[in-house]
Design a protein around this motif. Structure first.
Motif, short mmCIF file in Angstrom:
data_model
loop_
_atom_site.label_atom_id
_atom_site.label_comp_id
_atom_site.label_asym_id
_atom_site.label_seq_id
_atom_site.Cartn_x
_atom_site.Cartn_y
_atom_site.Cartn_z
N UNK A 1 -0.80 0.34 -2.59
CA UNK A 1 -1.54 1.25 -3.46
C UNK A 1 -1.98 2.42 -2.60
N UNK A 2 -1.66 3.61 -3.01
CA UNK A 2 -2.06 4.82 -2.28
C UNK A 2 -3.55 5.03 -2.54
N UNK A 3 -4.37 4.67 -1.57
CA UNK A 3 -5.82 4.66 -1.75
C UNK A 3 -6.37 6.02 -2.19
N UNK A 4 -5.83 7.08 -1.65
CA UNK A 4 -6.36 8.42 -1.96
C UNK A 4 -6.15 8.79 -3.43
N UNK A 5 -4.99 8.48 -3.96
CA UNK A 5 -4.71 8.91 -5.33
C UNK A 5 -4.78 7.76 -6.34
N UNK A 6 -4.91 6.54 -5.86
CA UNK A 6 -4.92 5.39 -6.76
C UNK A 6 -6.11 5.43 -7.72
N UNK A 7 -7.26 5.91 -7.23
CA UNK A 7 -8.45 5.96 -8.09
C UNK A 7 -8.23 6.86 -9.29
N UNK A 8 -7.57 8.00 -9.07
CA UNK A 8 -7.43 8.96 -10.16
C UNK A 8 -6.14 8.79 -10.95
N UNK A 9 -5.05 8.41 -10.28
CA UNK A 9 -3.76 8.36 -10.98
C UNK A 9 -3.14 6.98 -11.04
N UNK A 10 -3.67 6.03 -10.26
CA UNK A 10 -3.07 4.69 -10.25
C UNK A 10 -1.74 4.65 -9.52
N UNK A 11 -1.52 5.60 -8.60
CA UNK A 11 -0.24 5.69 -7.89
C UNK A 11 -0.03 4.48 -6.99
N UNK A 12 1.14 3.89 -7.10
CA UNK A 12 1.54 2.78 -6.25
C UNK A 12 2.92 3.09 -5.68
N UNK A 13 3.22 2.46 -4.57
CA UNK A 13 4.54 2.58 -3.96
C UNK A 13 5.00 1.19 -3.58
N UNK A 14 6.31 1.06 -3.40
CA UNK A 14 6.86 -0.21 -2.94
C UNK A 14 8.01 0.09 -1.99
#
Length: 103
Positions: A42-55
């Protein structure tokens, strides 16, 4: 469909990164089924606002290779995948032996 993504992974050099929400969902299915080895971040910086994840997919497992064959993927397309599977298997054996020695 998750098998389509597994075919795409088999055709790509590994490790491979994915960020689309659809791919992430399919990778979770493939990983849970034991067809691939994947790391989810989980991309901590953008996860809060966009829920961005990577794998990141590091390997296709032997089971994943068998599924590709059963799904009709020709062996000629799986040569590179086979060497990755063999490497992962050898690494797993080495880790198991090291654990046995340390006990």
């Amino acid at each position: 469909m998750a098998m389509d993504l597994l075919r795409r992974i088999a055709a790509s050099p590994l490790p491979a990164s994915y960020s689309s929400p659809d791919d992430i969902d399919k990778l979770r299915v493939l990983d849970a089924a034991g067809l691939v080895l994947a790391i989810f971040v989980a991309d901590a910086a953008s996860c809060r606002s966009t829920g961005t994840h990577r794998a990141m997919v590091t390997a296709i497992t032997e089971k994943g290779l068998e599924e590709l064959r059963a799904d009709g993927e020709p062996d000629s397309q799986l040569r590179g995948v086979r060497s990755t599977v063999q490497l992962v298997s050898r690494l797993r054996d080495l880790v198991e032996r090291a654990r046995g020695v340390s006990k």
